[in-house]
Design a protein around this motif. Sequence first.
Motif, short mmCIF file in Angstrom:
data_model
loop_
_atom_site.label_atom_id
_atom_site.label_comp_id
_atom_site.label_asym_id
_atom_site.label_seq_id
_atom_site.Cartn_x
_atom_site.Cartn_y
_atom_site.Cartn_z
N PRO A 63 -3.54 -1.66 -1.97
CA PRO A 63 -2.89 -0.77 -2.89
C PRO A 63 -3.65 0.56 -3.21
CG PRO A 63 -4.49 -2.24 -4.21
CD PRO A 63 -4.60 -2.86 -3.04
N THR A 64 -4.62 0.78 -3.00
CA THR A 64 -4.73 1.98 -2.86
C THR A 64 -5.13 3.10 -1.93
OG1 THR A 64 -8.02 1.72 -3.12
CG2 THR A 64 -5.92 1.90 -5.78
N GLN A 69 0.73 -1.21 0.36
CA GLN A 69 0.40 -0.18 0.18
C GLN A 69 1.00 0.96 0.56
OE1 GLN A 69 -2.01 0.65 3.69
NE2 GLN A 69 -1.65 -1.35 4.59
N ASN A 70 1.92 1.10 0.43
CA ASN A 70 3.15 2.00 0.22
C ASN A 70 3.92 2.39 -0.62
OD1 ASN A 70 1.30 3.21 2.69
ND2 ASN A 70 2.76 2.40 4.15
N VAL A 123 -6.76 -7.61 -1.47
CA VAL A 123 -6.88 -7.21 -0.41
C VAL A 123 -7.29 -5.48 -0.60
CG1 VAL A 123 -6.67 -6.01 2.20
CG2 VAL A 123 -5.64 -8.47 1.54
N THR A 124 -8.18 -5.01 -0.75
CA THR A 124 -9.44 -3.75 -0.95
C THR A 124 -10.24 -3.47 -0.26
OG1 THR A 124 -10.05 -2.37 -3.21
CG2 THR A 124 -10.92 -4.66 -2.98
N HIS A 125 -10.64 -2.17 -0.35
CA HIS A 125 -11.62 -2.04 0.99
C HIS A 125 -13.17 -0.66 -0.25
CE1 HIS A 125 -8.87 1.58 1.13
NE2 HIS A 125 -10.02 2.23 0.74
N GLU A 126 -12.17 -1.33 -2.02
CA GLU A 126 -12.90 -0.83 -2.96
C GLU A 126 -14.09 -1.73 -3.42
OE1 GLU A 126 -12.79 2.58 -3.87
OE2 GLU A 126 -10.63 3.02 -3.04
#
Length: 246
Positions: free
Chosen positions: A167-168, A88-89, A196-199
């Motif tokens: 990733p975002t 993510q960073n 792994v996403t929260h979108e």
Amino acid sequence: MSDNIIEVRSLVKTFGGNEVLKGVDFTVRKGDVTCIIGASGSGKSTLLRCINMLETPTGGEILFHGEDIMQRKSSVPEYRTRVGMVFQNFNLFYNMTALKNCMVGTRKVLKKDKATSLKIALDYLEKVGMSPFINARPRQLSGGQQQRVAIARALAMEPEVLLFDEPTSALDPQMVGEVLAVIRKLADEGWTMIIVTHEMAFARDVSNHVVYMQDGIICEEGTPEQIFQNPQKQETKEFLARFMAG
């Protein structure tokens, strides 16, 4: 020959007295785009880090083409060349240009010659739309551009599976779309990915397999249609109602 690339069996991970993963089982087949969703603290990122062996699981098995990678610690570096990770960073080398960031792995780890490494790096930087910025260093790039370079760097190793850890999540809202568009394109091309996403809308549209985690276990999994349109568990319904309303 089985299409199963990664099989996670009864995976447990504890940090001190805190059991973060409590016996997780799931399978990734060739061409799968698996999205892992769930609230913060549900174990999603820890699961991904265990799959990449950045965290050593406390118990269980991680099978890669049927072989338990945890029983062969010596082969972990080679395994990581075949199971790539996008963080993510970004985790770019800040003293290197975008081009050199994408060449360092193929040169140092895969031992490819300079000309071959250069061609691979240029090809993948073009794929993610970063050709105009090959000589820029990370601090000269926006967050979205840095993440696209990080994706190109992972692709340059030509792994069998790509792992994306939110990733975002470190991006400003206007940059999220450009990164998701790259991942969507990779999905269309048949890359095997665990994201792994929260979108939620992205997970619904791009995946063929959705895993909902809660409190260190897989609460429910299935196709996007099953999970988003007809969830069976009350916990899943409540989570999605909260997220999709937002």
